[in-house]
Design a protein around this motif. Structure first.
Motif, PDB file in Angstrom:
ATOM      1  N   GLU A 103    -102.228  11.136  70.998  1.00  0.00           N
ATOM      2  CA  GLU A 103    -103.699  11.095  70.980  1.00  0.00           C
ATOM      3  C   GLU A 103    -104.239  10.990  72.423  1.00  0.00           C
ATOM      4  O   GLU A 103    -105.184  11.678  72.790  1.00  0.00           O
ATOM      5  CB  GLU A 103    -104.153   9.898  70.135  1.00  0.00           C
ATOM      6  N   ALA A 104    -103.611  10.160  73.237  1.00  0.00           N
ATOM      7  CA  ALA A 104    -104.031  10.009  74.643  1.00  0.00           C
ATOM      8  C   ALA A 104    -103.876  11.335  75.391  1.00  0.00           C
ATOM      9  O   ALA A 104    -104.756  11.752  76.158  1.00  0.00           O
ATOM     10  CB  ALA A 104    -103.222   8.909  75.319  1.00  0.00           C
ATOM     11  N   ALA A 105    -102.748  12.026  75.155  1.00  0.00           N
ATOM     12  CA  ALA A 105    -102.515  13.318  75.815  1.00  0.00           C
ATOM     13  C   ALA A 105    -103.564  14.333  75.369  1.00  0.00           C
ATOM     14  O   ALA A 105    -104.101  15.104  76.175  1.00  0.00           O
ATOM     15  CB  ALA A 105    -101.107  13.820  75.478  1.00  0.00           C
ATOM     16  N   HIS A 106    -103.884  14.303  74.084  1.00  0.00           N
ATOM     17  CA  HIS A 106    -104.862  15.246  73.534  1.00  0.00           C
ATOM     18  C   HIS A 106    -106.255  15.015  74.114  1.00  0.00           C
ATOM     19  O   HIS A 106    -106.981  15.962  74.434  1.00  0.00           O
ATOM     20  CB  HIS A 106    -104.880  15.115  72.000  1.00  0.00           C
ATOM     21  N   ARG A 107    -106.620  13.739  74.260  1.00  0.00           N
ATOM     22  CA  ARG A 107    -107.941  13.419  74.833  1.00  0.00           C
ATOM     23  C   ARG A 107    -108.050  13.927  76.265  1.00  0.00           C
ATOM     24  O   ARG A 107    -109.065  14.456  76.688  1.00  0.00           O
ATOM     25  CB  ARG A 107    -108.169  11.897  74.839  1.00  0.00           C
ATOM     26  N   ARG A 108    -106.976  13.797  77.030  1.00  0.00           N
ATOM     27  CA  ARG A 108    -107.020  14.138  78.444  1.00  0.00           C
ATOM     28  C   ARG A 108    -106.728  15.605  78.714  1.00  0.00           C
ATOM     29  O   ARG A 108    -107.190  16.151  79.713  1.00  0.00           O
ATOM     30  CB  ARG A 108    -106.042  13.250  79.230  1.00  0.00           C
ATOM     31  N   HIS A 109    -105.943  16.225  77.858  1.00  0.00           N
ATOM     32  CA  HIS A 109    -105.562  17.630  78.063  1.00  0.00           C
ATOM     33  C   HIS A 109    -105.648  18.394  76.741  1.00  0.00           C
ATOM     34  O   HIS A 109    -104.630  18.837  76.231  1.00  0.00           O
ATOM     35  CB  HIS A 109    -104.146  17.719  78.631  1.00  0.00           C
ATOM     36  N   PRO A 110    -106.816  18.532  76.157  1.00  0.00           N
ATOM     37  CA  PRO A 110    -106.907  19.198  74.851  1.00  0.00           C
ATOM     38  C   PRO A 110    -106.338  20.611  74.964  1.00  0.00           C
ATOM     39  O   PRO A 110    -106.625  21.315  75.939  1.00  0.00           O
ATOM     40  CB  PRO A 110    -108.398  19.193  74.534  1.00  0.00           C
ATOM     41  N   LYS A 111    -105.549  20.986  73.996  1.00  0.00           N
ATOM     42  CA  LYS A 111    -104.892  22.306  73.965  1.00  0.00           C
ATOM     43  C   LYS A 111    -103.939  22.544  75.136  1.00  0.00           C
ATOM     44  O   LYS A 111    -103.628  23.692  75.471  1.00  0.00           O
ATOM     45  CB  LYS A 111    -105.928  23.438  73.905  1.00  0.00           C
ATOM     46  N   GLY A 112    -103.499  21.465  75.786  1.00  0.00           N
ATOM     47  CA  GLY A 112    -102.602  21.618  76.926  1.00  0.00           C
ATOM     48  C   GLY A 112    -101.159  21.755  76.507  1.00  0.00           C
ATOM     49  O   GLY A 112    -100.811  21.667  75.337  1.00  0.00           O
ATOM     50  N   ASP A 113    -100.312  21.990  77.508  1.00  0.00           N
ATOM     51  CA  ASP A 113     -98.865  21.977  77.297  1.00  0.00           C
ATOM     52  C   ASP A 113     -98.356  20.602  77.714  1.00  0.00           C
ATOM     53  O   ASP A 113     -98.709  20.122  78.800  1.00  0.00           O
ATOM     54  CB  ASP A 113     -98.181  23.043  78.167  1.00  0.00           C
ATOM     55  N   VAL A 114     -97.546  20.021  76.864  1.00  0.00           N
ATOM     56  CA  VAL A 114     -96.976  18.725  77.233  1.00  0.00           C
ATOM     57  C   VAL A 114     -95.457  18.785  77.149  1.00  0.00           C
ATOM     58  O   VAL A 114     -94.886  19.600  76.423  1.00  0.00           O
ATOM     59  CB  VAL A 114     -97.508  17.555  76.357  1.00  0.00           C
ATOM     60  N   LEU A 115     -94.826  17.916  77.936  1.00  0.00           N
ATOM     61  CA  LEU A 115     -93.373  17.778  77.917  1.00  0.00           C
ATOM     62  C   LEU A 115     -93.075  16.362  77.434  1.00  0.00           C
ATOM     63  O   LEU A 115     -93.641  15.404  77.952  1.00  0.00           O
ATOM     64  CB  LEU A 115     -92.814  17.991  79.333  1.00  0.00           C
ATOM     65  N   VAL A 116     -92.222  16.258  76.426  1.00  0.00           N
ATOM     66  CA  VAL A 116     -91.865  14.943  75.883  1.00  0.00           C
ATOM     67  C   VAL A 116     -90.439  14.613  76.308  1.00  0.00           C
ATOM     68  O   VAL A 116     -89.513  15.387  76.057  1.00  0.00           O
ATOM     69  CB  VAL A 116     -91.939  14.946  74.330  1.00  0.00           C
ATOM     70  N   PRO A 178     -95.954  21.801  82.130  1.00  0.00           N
ATOM     71  CA  PRO A 178     -96.791  20.849  81.381  1.00  0.00           C
ATOM     72  C   PRO A 178     -97.940  20.270  82.196  1.00  0.00           C
ATOM     73  O   PRO A 178     -97.838  20.108  83.415  1.00  0.00           O
ATOM     74  CB  PRO A 178     -95.792  19.744  81.026  1.00  0.00           C
ATOM     75  N   GLU A 179     -99.038  19.956  81.478  1.00  0.00           N
ATOM     76  CA  GLU A 179    -100.134  19.195  82.112  1.00  0.00           C
ATOM     77  C   GLU A 179     -99.849  17.695  82.024  1.00  0.00           C
ATOM     78  O   GLU A 179    -100.346  16.921  82.824  1.00  0.00           O
ATOM     79  CB  GLU A 179    -101.465  19.486  81.395  1.00  0.00           C
ATOM     80  N   ALA A 180     -99.078  17.312  80.986  1.00  0.00           N
ATOM     81  CA  ALA A 180     -98.750  15.886  80.825  1.00  0.00           C
ATOM     82  C   ALA A 180     -97.292  15.749  80.428  1.00  0.00           C
ATOM     83  O   ALA A 180     -96.740  16.602  79.737  1.00  0.00           O
ATOM     84  CB  ALA A 180     -99.639  15.260  79.756  1.00  0.00           C
ATOM     85  N   VAL A 181     -96.679  14.666  80.895  1.00  0.00           N
ATOM     86  CA  VAL A 181     -95.315  14.325  80.495  1.00  0.00           C
ATOM     87  C   VAL A 181     -95.397  13.018  79.713  1.00  0.00           C
ATOM     88  O   VAL A 181     -95.866  12.001  80.219  1.00  0.00           O
ATOM     89  CB  VAL A 181     -94.391  14.172  81.720  1.00  0.00           C
ATOM     90  N   LEU A 182     -94.992  13.071  78.431  1.00  0.00           N
ATOM     91  CA  LEU A 182     -95.063  11.883  77.576  1.00  0.00           C
ATOM     92  C   LEU A 182     -93.725  11.158  77.592  1.00  0.00           C
ATOM     93  O   LEU A 182     -92.673  11.775  77.376  1.00  0.00           O
ATOM     94  CB  LEU A 182     -95.403  12.277  76.131  1.00  0.00           C
TER      95      LEU A 182
END
Lengths: 269, 269
Positions: A103-116, A178-182
C-alpha cells in the motif's frame, strides 16, 4: 500519539518481527506490547500451509487470551499463507506485514515497477506479486537466501554483506528498473542502509520501503481512530518457545535495545 | 572392490548426503544404492532429539524394508543425536558420518589438535568434540552458518565464499593451531578446495579431512570383509519427501552427476 491501556500483540516465528516492534514503540507510546516468537518451530518457510496456519492460529489465540486488542502478524510467511485463518480465529483486528508495504509503495509510485527482496519461501508464495498486481503495480521478486543468515551472524557492517547485496541486486536489476524496492523480510531493515547504498552504486534511483516501518505506520493510523492520545508508560513483554537466552541476545539486535526478560512458552509440538 | 547384489541405503535430511553417495559410487561399484532425503522435514538441526530420532528411525526402517543391507546415516544431526535409536530399530549394520572422520583424523594425527567446521546445531551438540576426546584428540569447534546457504546458492566458486571462509577461519585459527580440519557437514565437500587454500593463505598447514570421503572409505572397508569383489552394474534410486524437481536439480550439484529420476515419498508429519 499515545495509547494508554491499549494492548498490542506482535507475533513472529522468530526474532525478525522485533524490527516491527522497534518501529511501533516510538509511534504508539503508552501501550502495553506482548511479543511472541515461536522460535521452537521456525523456520515456518519450509512447512506446509496447513501447519503454518495451525501454528500461527495457536500463537494468535495466545496473544488474544493475554489481553491483545490488536494483533500484528510480523511474519512474512504467516502473513502470506495464514492471514485468513488467523482473522477467522480471533475477535480482534489483525494486521499483516505484506499489505501495508505494498500500500505504501502504491501511494508513492502508483502504477510503478517495484522490486521485492524476500526469502525463497516468500518469493515462492508470490504473495507480494499478487498483492502488487491487485493495486496495478508490476512486481519483480528476488529471493535472497543469504541475507537472513548474514544478519543473524551480526555481519550487517561486514564488507562481505555488501558483496552479497551487489550480486543479488545486480541480478535483480538486470530484469527490471524499479521505482521502489520493498524489503519483504523482517530481517532486512537491519541492512536497509547497505541495500540503499548498493542500489545507488548500481545506478538505481529506487526508493527502499521497509515493511516493518510501513506496518507500524499502518497500525498507528488504524489505532489513532479508536484510541485518543493521552500519556502513559510503554511496557513490553516477550515470550519465546525456545531458548530464552538466545532470544534475549539475538533479539536485542533486532529491537535496537536490550530485552531484560523473556518468558519461555510451550505451545506444544 | 565390487559388491554385486549388495544394497546400500543412504539417509540424510536433505541433499547433503549425496556427497557421501558420490564417494561411495566409485569405491563400491556393482552395488544397488537407495538414497532417501527427508527434505519435507529439514532442517533437523532445529528440532528436539526425540523428534530427530523419530524421523531418522522412520527413514531407516523404510530403507531396510526396501532391501538395504547396510545403512549409511549421511546426516550430521542424525549421526550426532539418533545413532543409538537407529541401530536399535534395524537389524543391519549402521554407519554414521562422525565416527569415520574422527577415526581418520586420529589415525593420521594421534593426539593432535583438530578444528571441526560444522553447522550451529552440530557444534551445539558437541558430538565431534566428545568423539575426538574419546580418542585423545583436542577439538575446537567452529559454527559456520553461512556455508550451507552459500553452497545451496551454487556460489562455491564466488569470491564472496572465499571472503566468508577467511572470516570464519581467521576467527577459528585465533584460538587453535590444528593439524587437521574436519569438515563436519555434508555440504562442505563442495567447497573443500576453497577451505584448503584459505587455510594455506592464513598460514595454516592443517590437512582438510572430509567426512563424506572418510565415511565412504570406512564403509568400503567394512563391506570388503562381508562381500567378495565381483563385477556388476551400479544402480541408484533416490527418494525425497518434498519437491522431487528441486531434489533432482540441487542434488545433482552434490552428487556430481545428473539424477534422472526421484520418487516422492510420504513419511507422514
Amino acid at each position: 500519539m499515545n495509547a494508554p491501556g491499549l494492548t498490542i500483540g506482535v507475533f513472529d516465528s522468530g526474532f525478525g518481527g522485533l524490527t516491527v516492534l522497534r518501529e511501533l514503540l516510538p509511534r504508539i507510546p503508552g501501550a502495553r506490547y506482548i511479543y511472541l516468537g515461536d522460535t521452537a518451530r521456525l523456520p515456518y518457510g519450509s512447512k506446509s500451509q496447513t501447519t503454518i496456519a495451525r501454528y500461527a492460529v495457536e500463537s494468535a489465540r495466545f496473544l488474544e487470551s493475554h489481553g491483545a486488542e490488536h494483533l500484528v502478524i510480523a511474519c512474512n510467511t504467516a502473513s502470506a499463507l495464514a492471514l485468513r485463518e488467523i482473522r477467522a480465529s480471533v475477535a480482534i483486528p489483525v494486521t499483516g506485514v505484506i499489505d501495508p508495504v505494498v500500500e505504501a509503495a502504491h501511494r508513492r509510485h502508483p502504477k510503478g515497477d517495484v522490486l521485492v527482496l524476500a526469502t525463497s519461501a516468500t518469493v515462492q508464495s508470490h504473495a507480494y506479486q499478487i498483492e502488487c498486481a491487485a493495486r496495478g503495480l508490476r512486481a519483480s521478486e528476488k529471493a535472497c537466501p543469504l541475507l537472513v543468515p548474514l544478519v543473524e551472524e551480526g555481519w550487517c557492517e561486514q564488507p562481505v554483506t555488501r558483496d552479497v547485496l551487489r550480486i543479488y541486486l545486480r541480478e535483480a536489476l538486470a530484469g527490471c528498473t524499479p521505482e521502489a524496492v520493498l524489503l519483504g523480510c523482517t530481517h532486512y531493515p537491519l541492512i536497509a542502509p547497505a541495500i540503499a547504498s548498493t542500489l545507488l552504486e548500481l545506478g538505481s534511483q529506487a526508493e527502499v520501503i521497509d515493511s516493518a516501518r510501513a506496518t507500524a505506520i499502518a497500525i498507528e493510523q488504524s489505532i489513532r481512530v479508536s484510541h485518543p492520545a493521552t500519556a502513559g508508560t510503554t511496557t513490553f513483554q516477550c515470550y519465546a518457545t525456545d531458548s530464552v537466552e538466545k532470544f534475549a541476545r539475538l533479539g536485542s539486535q533486532f529491537l535496537g535495545e536490550s530485552i531484560p526478560h523473556v518468558e519461555l512458552l510451550d505451545l506444544g509440538g
